[in-house]
Design a protein around this motif. Structure first.
Motif, PDB file in Angstrom:
ATOM      1  N   TRP A   1       0.768  -1.245   0.062  1.00  0.00           N
ATOM      2  CA  TRP A   1      -0.053   0.040   0.074  1.00  0.00           C
ATOM      3  C   TRP A   1       0.813   1.129   0.026  1.00  0.00           C
ATOM      4  CZ3 TRP A   1      -0.816   3.962   3.689  1.00  0.00           C
ATOM      5  CH2 TRP A   1      -2.035   4.678   3.510  1.00  0.00           C
TER       6      TRP A   1
ATOM      7  N   ALA B   1       2.449   1.743  -3.214  1.00  0.00           N
ATOM      8  CA  ALA B   1       1.695   2.086  -4.401  1.00  0.00           C
ATOM      9  C   ALA B   1       1.230   3.719  -4.160  1.00  0.00           C
ATOM     10  CB  ALA B   1       0.074   1.409  -4.068  1.00  0.00           C
TER      11      ALA B   1
ATOM     12  N   VAL C   1       1.941   6.242  -7.123  1.00  0.00           N
ATOM     13  CA  VAL C   1       0.795   7.193  -7.539  1.00  0.00           C
ATOM     14  C   VAL C   1       1.433   8.688  -7.531  1.00  0.00           C
ATOM     15  CG1 VAL C   1      -1.235   8.236  -6.837  1.00  0.00           C
ATOM     16  CG2 VAL C   1      -1.205   5.933  -6.993  1.00  0.00           C
TER      17      VAL C   1
ATOM     18  N   SER D   1       2.019  10.720 -11.068  1.00  0.00           N
ATOM     19  CA  SER D   1       1.009  11.638 -11.006  1.00  0.00           C
ATOM     20  C   SER D   1       1.823  12.841 -11.524  1.00  0.00           C
ATOM     21  CB  SER D   1       0.302  11.839 -10.082  1.00  0.00           C
ATOM     22  OG  SER D   1      -0.877  10.789  -9.937  1.00  0.00           O
TER      23      SER D   1
ATOM     24  N   ASN E   1      -4.366   8.030 -12.642  1.00  0.00           N
ATOM     25  CA  ASN E   1      -3.738   7.982 -11.417  1.00  0.00           C
ATOM     26  C   ASN E   1      -4.186   8.764 -10.094  1.00  0.00           C
ATOM     27  OD1 ASN E   1      -1.309   6.299 -11.464  1.00  0.00           O
ATOM     28  ND2 ASN E   1      -0.150   7.800 -12.696  1.00  0.00           N
TER      29      ASN E   1
ATOM     30  N   SER F   1      -6.748   6.471  -9.040  1.00  0.00           N
ATOM     31  CA  SER F   1      -6.272   5.502  -8.038  1.00  0.00           C
ATOM     32  C   SER F   1      -5.967   5.827  -6.834  1.00  0.00           C
ATOM     33  CB  SER F   1      -5.127   4.937  -8.941  1.00  0.00           C
ATOM     34  OG  SER F   1      -5.525   4.400  -9.984  1.00  0.00           O
ATOM     35  N   LEU F   2      -5.464   7.170  -6.738  1.00  0.00           N
ATOM     36  CA  LEU F   2      -4.982   7.778  -5.282  1.00  0.00           C
ATOM     37  C   LEU F   2      -6.464   7.601  -4.389  1.00  0.00           C
ATOM     38  CD1 LEU F   2      -3.104   8.928  -3.250  1.00  0.00           C
ATOM     39  CD2 LEU F   2      -3.505  11.011  -4.462  1.00  0.00           C
TER      40      LEU F   2
ATOM     41  N   LEU G   1      -6.906   4.251  -3.469  1.00  0.00           N
ATOM     42  CA  LEU G   1      -5.990   3.880  -2.169  1.00  0.00           C
ATOM     43  C   LEU G   1      -6.412   4.505  -1.008  1.00  0.00           C
ATOM     44  CD1 LEU G   1      -2.547   4.095  -4.054  1.00  0.00           C
ATOM     45  CD2 LEU G   1      -3.557   1.955  -3.057  1.00  0.00           C
TER      46      LEU G   1
ATOM     47  N   GLY H   1      -7.759  -1.467  -2.367  1.00  0.00           N
ATOM     48  CA  GLY H   1      -7.134  -0.326  -2.826  1.00  0.00           C
ATOM     49  C   GLY H   1      -5.987  -0.699  -3.650  1.00  0.00           C
ATOM     50  N   THR H   2      -5.215  -1.341  -2.807  1.00  0.00           N
ATOM     51  CA  THR H   2      -3.674  -1.825  -3.763  1.00  0.00           C
ATOM     52  C   THR H   2      -4.014  -2.528  -4.868  1.00  0.00           C
ATOM     53  OG1 THR H   2      -2.704  -1.731  -1.459  1.00  0.00           O
ATOM     54  CG2 THR H   2      -1.515  -2.710  -3.174  1.00  0.00           C
TER      55      THR H   2
ATOM     56  N   PHE I   1      -5.241  -0.527  -7.648  1.00  0.00           N
ATOM     57  CA  PHE I   1      -4.210   0.471  -8.201  1.00  0.00           C
ATOM     58  C   PHE I   1      -3.236  -0.274  -9.223  1.00  0.00           C
ATOM     59  CE2 PHE I   1       0.296   1.478  -7.888  1.00  0.00           C
ATOM     60  CZ  PHE I   1       0.303   2.526  -8.713  1.00  0.00           C
TER      61      PHE I   1
END
Length: 150
Positions: free
Chosen positions: A17, A20, A24, A28, A57, A60-61, A64, A72-73, A76
């Motif tokens: 996590w 990740a 991100v 980003s 991204n 994805s944040l 997460l 979440g991981t 991602f």
């Protein structure tokens, strides 16, 4: 008094996590810079890809931070896998498959695979992209050459 330690699975999940989150943030930042630079230089297709990757991204944040860590991981890395496939397809669409491959593939493969497997995967994808490009060049030059009239 005995102390309790987190299990290996919990530690691994927390590490993935955190990695990740770092990925991100780095991706980003890079895509934001590339999007701004390529937009100002007039490279519309490259800028479009950078903005697409940046948007996914950022999404994805949010995943997460709001979803449970495990979900979440996994989401991602699933998005990253989808972006790899999308970037390769985007490159083939614009007749530059190797150019767009460099956006995502090396970072994710190096992170997910042992070093020698990552190198083999990157080299095989690079060779297939180069072969595809070479075949397209040969087809376009053979169709552009005038036919002999004898």
């Amino acid at each position: 008094m005995p102390t309790t330690r987190p299990s290996y699975a919990e530690t691994r999940e927390t590490l993935r996590w955190r990695v990740a989150l770092v990925l991100v943030a780095l991706m980003s930042t890079l895509m934001l810079a590339l999007g701004l630079l390529n937009t100002s230089l007039g490279f519309s297709d490259t800028a479009r890809l950078a903005w697409i990757v940046f948007t996914l991204n950022a999404t994805s944040l949010l995943g997460l931070l709001w979803l449970p860590r495990r979900v979440g991981t996994m989401a991602f890395f699933g998005v990253i896998l989808g972006l790899i496939v999308f970037a390769i397809g985007f490159g083939w669409w614009h007749d530059r498959p190797l150019h767009y491959w460099g956006f995502l593939f090396p970072v994710v493969v190096v992170f997910l695979l042992p070093a020698w497997r990552a190198m083999v995967a990157m080299l095989s994808l690079a060779c297939s992209s180069a072969a595809s490009r070479c075949c397209r060049s040969l087809r376009s030059t053979s169709s552009a050459s005038p036919a002999s009239t004898a």
